[in-house]
Motif scaffolding. Structure first.
Motif, PDB file in Angstrom:
ATOM      1  N   ILE A   1      -5.079  -0.124  -1.095  1.00 53.27           N
ATOM      2  CA  ILE A   1      -3.897   0.056  -0.257  1.00 53.27           C
ATOM      3  C   ILE A   1      -3.528   1.670  -0.472  1.00 53.27           C
ATOM      4  O   ILE A   1      -3.368   1.917  -1.501  1.00 53.27           O
ATOM      5  CB  ILE A   1      -2.701  -0.835  -0.735  1.00 53.27           C
ATOM      6  N   LYS A   2      -3.236   2.506   0.613  1.00 55.86           N
ATOM      7  CA  LYS A   2      -2.857   3.834   0.376  1.00 55.86           C
ATOM      8  C   LYS A   2      -1.766   4.128   1.269  1.00 55.86           C
ATOM      9  O   LYS A   2      -1.757   3.603   2.436  1.00 55.86           O
ATOM     10  CB  LYS A   2      -4.147   4.530   0.559  1.00 55.86           C
ATOM     11  N   SER A   3      -0.875   4.651   0.830  1.00 56.63           N
ATOM     12  CA  SER A   3       0.301   5.035   1.667  1.00 56.63           C
ATOM     13  C   SER A   3       0.986   4.130   2.457  1.00 56.63           C
ATOM     14  O   SER A   3       1.162   4.390   3.663  1.00 56.63           O
ATOM     15  CB  SER A   3       0.007   6.624   2.440  1.00 56.63           C
TER      16      SER A   3
ATOM     17  N   VAL B   1      -4.421   1.134  -5.729  1.00 54.20           N
ATOM     18  CA  VAL B   1      -3.384   1.442  -4.911  1.00 54.20           C
ATOM     19  C   VAL B   1      -3.037   2.772  -5.004  1.00 54.20           C
ATOM     20  O   VAL B   1      -3.095   3.380  -6.299  1.00 54.20           O
ATOM     21  CB  VAL B   1      -2.255   0.562  -5.600  1.00 54.20           C
ATOM     22  N   LYS B   2      -3.019   3.600  -3.848  1.00 52.86           N
ATOM     23  CA  LYS B   2      -2.734   5.076  -4.106  1.00 52.86           C
ATOM     24  C   LYS B   2      -1.360   5.443  -3.307  1.00 52.86           C
ATOM     25  O   LYS B   2      -1.403   5.011  -2.189  1.00 52.86           O
ATOM     26  CB  LYS B   2      -4.081   5.557  -3.580  1.00 52.86           C
ATOM     27  N   LYS B   3      -0.580   6.267  -3.901  1.00 53.72           N
ATOM     28  CA  LYS B   3       0.389   6.834  -2.849  1.00 53.72           C
ATOM     29  C   LYS B   3       1.442   5.831  -2.352  1.00 53.72           C
ATOM     30  O   LYS B   3       1.778   6.206  -1.213  1.00 53.72           O
ATOM     31  CB  LYS B   3      -0.057   7.949  -2.205  1.00 53.72           C
ATOM     32  N   CYS B   4       1.574   4.785  -2.900  1.00 56.44           N
ATOM     33  CA  CYS B   4       2.699   3.592  -2.602  1.00 56.44           C
ATOM     34  C   CYS B   4       3.829   4.093  -3.400  1.00 56.44           C
ATOM     35  O   CYS B   4       3.672   3.477  -4.574  1.00 56.44           O
ATOM     36  CB  CYS B   4       1.918   2.469  -2.584  1.00 56.44           C
ATOM     37  N   ARG B   5       4.715   4.587  -3.003  1.00 55.92           N
ATOM     38  CA  ARG B   5       5.994   4.729  -3.786  1.00 55.92           C
ATOM     39  C   ARG B   5       6.584   3.732  -4.383  1.00 55.92           C
ATOM     40  O   ARG B   5       7.299   3.900  -5.696  1.00 55.92           O
ATOM     41  CB  ARG B   5       6.897   5.808  -2.959  1.00 55.92           C
TER      42      ARG B   5
ATOM     43  N   ASP C   1      -2.805   5.099  -8.536  1.00 58.96           N
ATOM     44  CA  ASP C   1      -2.671   6.573  -8.346  1.00 58.96           C
ATOM     45  C   ASP C   1      -1.563   6.792  -7.598  1.00 58.96           C
ATOM     46  O   ASP C   1      -1.384   6.679  -6.651  1.00 58.96           O
ATOM     47  CB  ASP C   1      -3.766   7.134  -7.718  1.00 58.96           C
ATOM     48  N   MET C   2      -0.489   7.390  -8.417  1.00 57.40           N
ATOM     49  CA  MET C   2       0.926   7.814  -8.018  1.00 57.40           C
ATOM     50  C   MET C   2       0.827   8.888  -6.926  1.00 57.40           C
ATOM     51  O   MET C   2       1.368   8.634  -5.907  1.00 57.40           O
ATOM     52  CB  MET C   2       2.025   7.978  -9.022  1.00 57.40           C
TER      53      MET C   2
END
Length: 528
Positions: A404-406, A429-433, A455-456
């Motif tokens: 899951i990204k953005s 999970v990447k760049k999901c605020r 990955d923040m």
């Protein structure tokens, strides 16, 4: 390897000398026995010398290239065997290679896979050098040419006549033209894989000479064309390749809607099609739908394609296993197309959606009908939230890997994964605020067997690789972000400049924060 034998000899002799010094009083009685032992040890210690050349060659083939080079320096025998057992060779193909060719291929006389790579700023080998290589490597099965801009059609003709057993040809940034390519196709009947990138010698426009089909058309199984201004001149070759299994088209200009109906009428064995940034619409997809054996389809940044075209493919191509869609935020493919896939493609195992906005409606149907779905990637979607993740956790029984990204998900969506998807092995999970490190830690603690990668990301960046979506080893391909635009041929410099501009625009506050931090650190260092 040789050093261990030598060290064993030295150790044995050192022990013998030590024993002789320690028991000097009885040296007369013991020395004959010690002499016999030393002779026996000397005869048995060098076991490698007794190995047949074939066995030693098998050992060398299991080593890394660096270790093979070291082994070739041990002795003349090892040098000879290492050279004769090397089947793969990569050379710096600059012009000064020409006088070294006889000596190189006298040592490496069994090479079947050869790569000739030249730096773009250097002068590469010419026709004479390639012809000389082909005379010494008549058993060559694979050839890779990179930036060999001094090769002409005549050089490719000479090479093709000498290496008729060639099975794979890959050329990039070369300047020979259609005649050189046709020479290979006419003289290499065993050719199975052809990859062409930036072939500058092909004439653009109506005067372009058609390429193919040639004798190789009957054996070709894979054709990959990248960044060609007139890629459609390969049309006769593609149409004539009756046994073609994989067709990949990346950033090749021209109207492919006209060519796909002709291709699909003649080629019925295709199981894999990749299309990226080419001019194709639902007309082309409807033609592709006639390929009933299709198993893998990549639609990357083809903004004219819509739900109707995807639905046509799904309705007829029921064997589809892998589907990658990069919608480029065009919103032309969404729930309707995905529902059509869910209804007809029950064998789907891998689904990658980038820049597509599916809702719970289509995801629930995909999860319910595609019971074999093992790999799922949702990237850059504005509609995938916690409710959609909960639906996936509840319905996707066979899912093993999730990326899951953005997407606007939070820790609540991550909590649903703790009890859902019983076969889940890895979550990325990447760049999901909305997802915090605490949420990821909680998921790890409550599901110990699950690998959770969070990955923040400090800012939303755009990858400089503006190319095909590729697997990164996790089974889920990385995301290639982009903006809507007309498909075309982009050089690497253009991709880098576009990436920099987009990252500057999309970076926003994080970009300013990084700049301020650098200024603060520089001021602090200057004061000190």
């Amino acid at each position: 390897m040789g050093q261990s034998v030598s060290s064993a000899k030295l150790t044995t002799r050192r022990d013998c000398n030590h024993s002789q010094r320690s028991y000097s009083k009885s040296a007369v009685l013991i020395s004959p026995m010690k002499t016999e032992e030393a002779e026996v040890i000397d005869e048995l210690s060098d076991f490698i010398s007794d190995l047949p050349d074939e066995c030693l060659a098998c050992v060398f083939q299991s080593l890394t290239p660096a270790d093979r080079k070291r082994c070739s320096l041990v002795c003349r025998r090892w040098l000879r065997i290492e050279g004769q057992s090397r089947h793969r060779l990569s050379l710096n193909a600059q012009s000064d290679l020409r006088p070294l060719i006889p000596s190189i291929f006298s040592r490496f006389d069994a090479v079947t896979k050869l790569a000739l790579k030249c730096d773009r700023r250097s002068v590469g080998i010419g026709d004479e050098a390639l012809a000389s290589i082909s005379e010494r490597c008549r058993n060559l099965t694979r050839l890779k040419l990179r930036a060999c801009r001094d090769l002409t059609d005549a050089g490719m003709l000479a090479f093709a006549k000498n290496c008729r057993g060639l099975k794979k040809l890959s050329c990039g940034s070369c300047t020979f033209g259609a005649k050189g390519m046709n020479a290979v196709l006419d003289n290499c009947p065993a050719l199975e894989e052809l990859s062409v990138k930036r072939l500058r010698g092909i004439i653009d426009g109506a005067a372009a000479e058609p390429i193919g089909p040639g004798l190789a058309a009957a054996s070709l199984k894979t054709i990959c064309l990248k960044e060609l201004y007139n890629g459609q001149c390969f049309g006769p070759l593609i149409i004539g390749a009756r046994n073609l299994r994989s067709l990949k088209l990346f950033r090749c200009s021209g109207d492919w809607d006209k060519l796909f109906p002709l291709i699909m009428d003649q080629v019925t064995s295709i199981i894999e099609i990749h299309m990226e940034r080419i001019q194709v619409s639902d007309v082309g997809l409807e033609a592709i739908s006639n390929s009933l054996n299709l198993e893998i389809l990549h639609l990357v940044k083809t903004p004219v394609c819509t739900n109707a075209g995807l639905g046509a493919v799904a309705e007829k191509c029921k064997l589809l296993r892998k589907l990658h869609i990069d919608g480029w935020k065009a919103n032309r493919i969404g729930d309707h197309g995905l529902i059509a896939v869910a209804k007809s493609c029950s064998n789907l195992q891998e689904l990658v959606l980038i820049g597509v906005n599916p809702t719970k409606l289509s995801l629930e149907m995909l999860a319910s009908n595609c019971q074999n779905l093992e790999r799922l990637a949702l990237c850059g979607s504005d509609t995938v939230g916690d409710a959609e993740i909960c639906c996936i956790a509840l319905k996707c029984i066979a899912l093993k890997k999730l990326c899951i990204k953005s997407c606007p998900i939070s820790d609540h969506g991550m909590e649903a994964l703790a009890s859902g998807c019983p076969n889940l092995v890895k979550v990325k999970v990447k760049k999901c605020r909305g997802v915090t490190p605490e949420g990821a830690d909680w998921l790890r603690a409550n599901r110990g067997s699950l690998s959770v990668n969070l990955d923040m990301g400090e800012h939303l960046d755009v990858t400089a690789n503006d190319g095909v979506v590729q697997d990164n080893g996790d089974g889920i391909p990385p995301v290639v972000a982009g903006q809507i635009g007309a498909p075309g041929i982009a050089s690497s410099s253009t991709a880098r400049s576009t990436s920099f501009k987009l990252s500057g625009i999309l970076g926003g506050r994080s970009f300013m924060a990084c700049t301020l931090r650098r200024l603060a650190s520089s001021n602090g260092s200057s004061r000190s």
